[in-house]
Design an enzyme around this catalytic site. Sequence first.
Site, short mmCIF file in Angstrom:
data_model
loop_
_atom_site.label_atom_id
_atom_site.label_comp_id
_atom_site.label_asym_id
_atom_site.label_seq_id
_atom_site.Cartn_x
_atom_site.Cartn_y
_atom_site.Cartn_z
N GLY A 315 -4.74 3.63 -10.21
CA GLY A 315 -4.95 2.20 -10.11
C GLY A 315 -4.20 1.48 -11.23
N GLU A 316 -4.75 0.34 -11.67
CA GLU A 316 -4.18 -0.48 -12.74
C GLU A 316 -2.94 -1.25 -12.32
OE1 GLU A 316 -3.31 1.73 -16.26
OE2 GLU A 316 -5.34 2.52 -16.50
#
Length: 348
Positions: A315-316
């Site tokens: 993610g991120e």
Amino acid sequence: MEETLAAIRPADETAMAAARDHQARLTKPAGSLGMLEDLSVRLSGLAGVCPPPRPTPATVAVFAGDHGVHAQGVSPWPQEVTAQMVANFVAGGAVVNAFARQAGADVMVVDVGVAIPLHGGATLLDANVRRGTRDLSVEPALTPDEARAAVEVGLGVASALIDSGAKCLLTGDMGIANTTPAAALIAVFTGRDPVDATGRGTGIDDATLDHKIEIVRRALALHRPDPADPLGVLAAVGGLEHAALTGFILGAAAQRIPVIVDGVIAASAALAAAAFAPDSVAAMIAGHRSAEPGATVALAHLGLEPLLDLGMRLGEGSGAALALPVVEAAVRVLHEVATFDSAGVSEK
């Protein structure tokens, strides 16, 4: 929101035809660049011109929020990690920061629903709608007004970044337990069973995965969300960052700016965006195939083929940042590669 939705239009078929024709005249065998050729055609259709603008400068917007469903034990990580990671993003020490620096992209962090109050920073936007969602397995995660407010946070961020010169937007997210609402959103919008949409998130054992799937089933049985009502779906089983990402994607589509979709959280938001405005898919680029099974389910439903497949599930915005140079390469081909005529190269 209504103004944004009204501005979203289909891809320009004339520009796409021009891009296909130009690709056929470049000094290379037809089709030899594979997906890059298809991507260049899509980007031309989005921009309405061939060649399309280069996708720089670019910004990753990391939307952060917390989740009441965390209380059900669906993640082994404490909820405080959300706020701690936001501080890490602002300090420039996370994976997405490193990848964005490599790709030449900026990183912006948006607190749309973090439970712990945060303390500023040049790259942190305080747009908190509420301090985390309610527990979707026992009540709606958000009210319709809260869901709409979060969508409009995303719309506003997209508009501000584009107004400041961004030519490509990248989705990012942070929120402990946020793969549970993502799985619920994916199950609703694709009609797939929760077992197909639910993965291990940050890493859970088999027993916790079974429990997580059951939590998603319980939420869907409780709320019976209607995929024809995307705002209602986001309110019932979504997260604040999911809703904000939905608005972010719609905002990019309305201004015909490409948006690189990251992993499973962004893919679930992309489904919501497509439910609001089917033509918004023209602006979406699947940066990578997340190892989360729901991401593959969502991308297949949207008809998007991921550019990278590295087994990532961070993610991120990390996968989106890695994909940015690939997107730029697809555009550079149309701008910089000579045609057979101009280079004096014989065709077969």
